[in-house]
Design a protein around this motif. Structure first.
Motif, PDB file in Angstrom:
ATOM      1  N   LEU A 156       0.904  -1.219  -0.018  1.00 40.44           N
ATOM      2  CA  LEU A 156      -0.174  -0.105   0.016  1.00 40.44           C
ATOM      3  C   LEU A 156       0.956   1.197  -0.138  1.00 40.44           C
ATOM      4  N   LEU A 157       2.145   1.099   0.143  1.00 38.84           N
ATOM      5  CA  LEU A 157       3.005   2.191  -0.016  1.00 38.84           C
ATOM      6  C   LEU A 157       2.893   2.983  -1.281  1.00 38.84           C
ATOM      7  N   LEU A 158       2.492   2.194  -2.441  1.00 39.25           N
ATOM      8  CA  LEU A 158       2.521   2.687  -3.714  1.00 39.25           C
ATOM      9  C   LEU A 158       1.469   3.601  -3.992  1.00 39.25           C
ATOM     10  N   THR A 159       0.435   3.362  -3.399  1.00 39.92           N
ATOM     11  CA  THR A 159      -0.775   4.501  -3.386  1.00 39.92           C
ATOM     12  C   THR A 159      -0.637   5.376  -2.518  1.00 39.92           C
ATOM     13  N   GLY A 160       0.020   5.240  -1.188  1.00 39.50           N
ATOM     14  CA  GLY A 160       0.566   6.213  -0.421  1.00 39.50           C
ATOM     15  C   GLY A 160       1.484   7.333  -1.104  1.00 39.50           C
ATOM     16  N   MET A 161       2.324   6.881  -1.942  1.00 41.01           N
ATOM     17  CA  MET A 161       3.322   7.854  -2.522  1.00 41.01           C
ATOM     18  C   MET A 161       2.390   8.517  -3.759  1.00 41.01           C
ATOM     19  N   LEU A 162       1.670   7.970  -4.393  1.00 39.41           N
ATOM     20  CA  LEU A 162       0.599   8.858  -5.280  1.00 39.41           C
ATOM     21  C   LEU A 162      -0.230   9.869  -4.329  1.00 39.41           C
ATOM     22  N   THR A 163      -0.602   9.511  -3.185  1.00 38.13           N
ATOM     23  CA  THR A 163      -1.309  10.598  -2.514  1.00 38.13           C
ATOM     24  C   THR A 163      -0.269  11.527  -2.184  1.00 38.13           C
ATOM     25  N   VAL A 164       0.874  11.448  -2.007  1.00 37.95           N
ATOM     26  CA  VAL A 164       1.892  12.359  -1.639  1.00 37.95           C
ATOM     27  C   VAL A 164       2.163  13.494  -2.790  1.00 37.95           C
ATOM     28  N   PHE A 165       2.528  12.831  -3.825  1.00 34.16           N
ATOM     29  CA  PHE A 165       2.875  13.665  -5.080  1.00 34.16           C
ATOM     30  C   PHE A 165       1.972  13.931  -6.068  1.00 34.16           C
ATOM     31  N   VAL A 166       0.889  13.474  -5.943  1.00 34.18           N
ATOM     32  CA  VAL A 166      -0.374  13.917  -7.033  1.00 34.18           C
ATOM     33  C   VAL A 166      -1.606  14.662  -6.367  1.00 34.18           C
ATOM     34  N   TYR A 167      -2.155  13.778  -5.341  1.00 33.43           N
ATOM     35  CA  TYR A 167      -3.332  14.002  -4.553  1.00 33.43           C
ATOM     36  C   TYR A 167      -3.248  15.192  -3.573  1.00 33.43           C
ATOM     37  N   ALA A 168      -2.131  15.153  -2.824  1.00 36.17           N
ATOM     38  CA  ALA A 168      -2.521  15.885  -1.430  1.00 36.17           C
ATOM     39  C   ALA A 168      -2.507  17.295  -1.841  1.00 36.17           C
ATOM     40  N   LYS A 169      -1.717  17.965  -2.907  1.00 36.40           N
ATOM     41  CA  LYS A 169      -2.053  19.467  -3.106  1.00 36.40           C
ATOM     42  C   LYS A 169      -3.401  19.482  -3.563  1.00 36.40           C
ATOM     43  N   LEU A 170      -4.019  18.521  -4.276  1.00 31.51           N
ATOM     44  CA  LEU A 170      -5.507  18.706  -4.917  1.00 31.51           C
ATOM     45  C   LEU A 170      -6.443  18.712  -3.964  1.00 31.51           C
ATOM     46  N   TRP A 171      -6.193  18.039  -2.832  1.00 26.13           N
ATOM     47  CA  TRP A 171      -7.155  18.016  -1.598  1.00 26.13           C
ATOM     48  C   TRP A 171      -6.963  19.278  -0.916  1.00 26.13           C
ATOM     49  N   ARG A 172      -5.761  19.672  -0.662  1.00 28.77           N
ATOM     50  CA  ARG A 172      -5.386  20.992  -0.154  1.00 28.77           C
ATOM     51  C   ARG A 172      -5.999  22.337  -0.662  1.00 28.77           C
ATOM     52  N   ARG A 173      -6.199  21.930  -2.075  1.00 27.66           N
ATOM     53  CA  ARG A 173      -6.593  23.276  -2.897  1.00 27.66           C
ATOM     54  C   ARG A 173      -8.155  23.147  -2.872  1.00 27.66           C
ATOM     55  N   SER A 174      -8.880  22.329  -2.562  1.00 30.42           N
ATOM     56  CA  SER A 174     -10.098  22.313  -2.511  1.00 30.42           C
ATOM     57  C   SER A 174     -10.813  22.758  -1.568  1.00 30.42           C
ATOM     58  N   GLY A 175     -10.205  23.196  -0.453  1.00 34.19           N
ATOM     59  CA  GLY A 175     -10.640  23.936   0.669  1.00 34.19           C
ATOM     60  C   GLY A 175     -11.912  23.497   1.451  1.00 34.19           C
ATOM     61  N   LEU A 176     -11.924  22.080   1.211  1.00 35.95           N
ATOM     62  CA  LEU A 176     -13.255  21.450   1.926  1.00 35.95           C
ATOM     63  C   LEU A 176     -13.121  21.258   3.396  1.00 35.95           C
ATOM     64  N   LEU A 177     -14.246  20.918   4.098  1.00 35.77           N
ATOM     65  CA  LEU A 177     -14.203  20.639   5.513  1.00 35.77           C
ATOM     66  C   LEU A 177     -13.934  19.166   5.894  1.00 35.77           C
ATOM     67  N   THR A 178     -14.276  18.260   4.846  1.00 39.80           N
ATOM     68  CA  THR A 178     -14.213  16.939   5.008  1.00 39.80           C
ATOM     69  C   THR A 178     -14.129  16.302   3.699  1.00 39.80           C
ATOM     70  N   ASP A 179     -13.420  14.996   3.655  1.00 35.89           N
ATOM     71  CA  ASP A 179     -13.232  14.558   2.367  1.00 35.89           C
ATOM     72  C   ASP A 179     -14.479  14.099   1.635  1.00 35.89           C
ATOM     73  N   ILE A 180     -15.604  13.723   2.502  1.00 38.32           N
ATOM     74  CA  ILE A 180     -16.888  13.149   1.907  1.00 38.32           C
ATOM     75  C   ILE A 180     -17.555  14.582   1.350  1.00 38.32           C
ATOM     76  N   SER A 181     -17.268  15.717   1.809  1.00 41.65           N
ATOM     77  CA  SER A 181     -18.020  17.048   1.158  1.00 41.65           C
ATOM     78  C   SER A 181     -17.300  17.159  -0.427  1.00 41.65           C
ATOM     79  N   PHE A 182     -16.297  16.393  -0.890  1.00 39.79           N
ATOM     80  CA  PHE A 182     -15.643  16.410  -2.134  1.00 39.79           C
ATOM     81  C   PHE A 182     -16.915  16.149  -3.216  1.00 39.79           C
ATOM     82  N   TYR A 183     -17.939  15.239  -2.742  1.00 45.33           N
ATOM     83  CA  TYR A 183     -19.131  14.855  -3.596  1.00 45.33           C
ATOM     84  C   TYR A 183     -19.814  15.782  -4.162  1.00 45.33           C
TER      85      TYR A 183
END
Length: 608
Positions: free
Chosen positions: A83-110
């Protein structure tokens, strides 16, 4: 065991300090829901990264690792190492997208990404699922481990563990919110790491073990030390190595290692100062979680095979404890001397509190932001939202404690949750970069995975054939779930153009998957930003380098311990080279300008 006065003083001091931290943080935490659930979005990477690591180190974690090692050897840990493989994808691809979204929870993404009633239904359904299925089961597994450890080491009854441990944790969690949780995690993590190293040292010095040489040379251990499983047992190799590395890492959803990030990992990302701090925190977590922590637990697990070689010996030594190989870890802790015993028990209590407090804060955030405040009382003020969150915290402790009393082992829960999330991972990865993914895609994925998992767990001869092996069940679920949600995606309408443009404007994912949306926006006279130079290809290279560096570090430590200098030196060199190349590529990643705090404090966007 009988705890000395010093042992009791150490344990009570750790609990008391955790309470003090929560109380000190309560003043700021009670201001509004953003403070209570995201700590004002101003946390540094090192604090958030430590909190992520502390959360994934709970009382059930060393028990789970011990269960795996005793059954399948060190190589069995590939079930979660992959599962490290998906963890590294989260680091370098998805972390900044989540932070940019400005949401209160990950579920409010929907309701930021999808449109209409399907998006609202998905948000409510997912929140309920996370709270009542994943949240309660995860907390129950953690509590079960605490029950086993406390029962073996100090003879405490299960109900006492549920009421005392859960009560203290709930008290500081609902007082200080995420701020109290994160600062308590920093303190508790230090105690927990010291305790795990001390446990490994005492295990090695046990007379029957005879130090590191005695451990590695013992007949019960020799066959368990391989870092890669033998392909002589192809069924086992497929289950713990081949499929985790080729299929499961991107297709499976599991708490703390979700493809693209979710749950408490995203909660920490959303509370970071900016995108760089979000990435730094997530990278720190991956390094420490996979490369630093496992070996003390593995050493204790291997030593337990000498002192308690089978289930019968464990049952004979601890006749009143629930059966299972996971008893090997707490069984070895019974040899701790006074004083050190108190530190180790305190470290496990700290590990329990850090994980449970995070789960409590996260689940209450779902209740407040994605259920109560979204569908029941949208007009609720901030004080009311915080109050509801605190009430939910208490209820979750009680419910998780009840479920814990019905369980047998942490591995049982781990595999059930893997099956429930099998096949859903790809939709979580693609929803950011393919405009065609819609709410029905995720509904179909979750429904198919859940239905298939329930069917295979309760129908012992599916479709009239012989029962399938665990890896065959997982692979079948992945294929069925992935096929189903892809077909549903193509047969249903995409999200409304206006919602897609709004999402693209806010998150700026870029890439060819949004070409259609950008073209339609141009035709409508509403040009969208290109999303910079689209650095996902660079992010993928960085993720690969990060995985190489962490895996090389993990296995080099193993080979240094095994005394195999050649592989140890080669892997150490590879880890250093991969880290240096990664450091050179990091500046080429693109970051958005810091978003104004006032903009981030706005409530999540809901469907109109």
């Amino acid at each position: 065991m009988i705890l000395s006065t010093l042992d009791l003083a150490i344990i009570l001091s750790v609990m008391a300090l955790s309470l003090v931290i929560g109380i000190l943080a309560s003043r700021k935490a009670g201001k509004d829901s953003a403070q209570f659930f995201l700590s004002g979005r101003n946390m540094p990477w090192w604090l958030l990264g430590t909190s992520m690591v502390a959360t994934t180190f709970s009382t059930d974690t060393p028990n789970l690792v011990t269960d795996i090692v005793r059954r399948h050897g060190v190589a069995g840990n590939w079930e979660w190492w992959a599962l490290l493989l998906t963890g590294m994808l989260t680091v370098f691809v998805y972390a900044k997208l989540w932070r940019r979204s400005g949401l209160l929870t990950d579920i409010s993404f929907y309701e930021l990404r999808y449109s209409g009633k399907p998006a609202a239904f998905l948000r409510a359904f997912r929140a309920g699922y996370m709270v009542l299925v994943f949240g309660i089961l995860a907390q129950a597994a953690i509590t079960l481990a605490a029950i086993k450890i406390a029962g073996i080491m100090i003879g405490v009854q299960p109900l006492t563990v549920v009421l005392v441990g859960g009560g203290i944790t709930a008290l500081y969690s609902m007082s200080g919110g995420l701020r109290g949780v994160v600062w308590a995690d920093l303190f508790q993590f230090g105690i927990a790491i010291f305790g795990s190293v001390a446990a490994a040292y005492v295990a090695l010095t046990h007379p029957q073990v005879g130090g590191l040489d005695g451990l590695l040379g013992h007949a019960n251990v020799v066959a368990k030390t391989a870092l890669v499983p033998s392909f002589d047992d192809m069924d086992l190799a497929m289950s713990i190595f081949v499929l985790p590395l080729t299929v499961f890492w991107w297709s499976m959803w599991y708490g703390g290692s979700e493809p693209g990030g979710a749950a408490y990992i995203v909660q920490r990302i959303l509370s970071a100062k900016d995108e760089r701090h979000a990435m730094g925190a997530t990278l720190f977590f991956q390094v420490v979680h996979y490369a630093v922590r496992p070996w003390p637990w593995i050493i204790v697990a291997l030593a337990s095979l000498i002192v308690f070689p089978d289930l019968e010996s464990l049952a004979a030594a601890f006749p009143t404890a629930p059966p299972g190989h996971d008893l090997g870890y707490p069984a070895m802790l019974t040899f701790m001397p006074p004083g050190l015993l108190g530190i180790v028990v305190a470290s496990l209590a700290a590990a329990y509190m850090s994980t449970i407090s995070t789960q409590l804060n996260l689940m209450s955030s779902y209740v407040v932001n994605d259920l109560y405040g979204r569908f029941y009382r949208p007009e609720a003020d901030e004080r009311e939202r915080v109050l509801v969150g605190r009430i939910a915290t208490v209820l979750f402790v009680l419910l998780a404690g009840f479920v814990a009393l019905q369980l047998q082992s942490a591995l049982q829960v781990f595999r059930l949750l893997l099956q429930i999330g099998a096949g859903t991972g790809l939709v979580f990865l693609l929803r950011w970069f393919w405009w065609r993914v819609n709410a029905f895609s995720e509904i179909a994925a979750m429904a198919t995975a859940l239905t298939t998992a329930v069917y295979f767990n309760f129908v012992h001869e599916p479709l009239g054939f012989a029962p399938l092996r665990s890896w065959q069940i997982l692979l079948t679920t992945v294929v069925l779930t992935t096929t189903t949600w892809l077909v549903v995606t193509l047969l249903t309408r995409p999200s409304d153009d206006r919602v897609l443009r709004r999402f693209y404007q806010k998150v700026r994912p870029g890439g060819p998957g949004w070409t259609v949306v950008r073209a339609r926006a141009v035709e409508a006279g509403d040009a969208l930003p290109e999303g910079g130079g689209w650095d996902v290809p660079i992010g993928l290279v960085c993720a690969g380098l990060g995985a190489i560096a962490v895996y090389s570090t993990l296995f080099s430590v193993g080979y240094w311990l095994y005394g195999r200098m050649g592989p140890a030196l080669a892997l150490t060199t590879l880890a250093v080279v991969a880290a240096l190349v990664l450091a050179r590529l990091w500046p080429r990643l693109e970051f958005a300008p810091p978003t104004a705090l006032e903009e981030l404090r706005r409530p999540p966007v809901d469907a109109e």
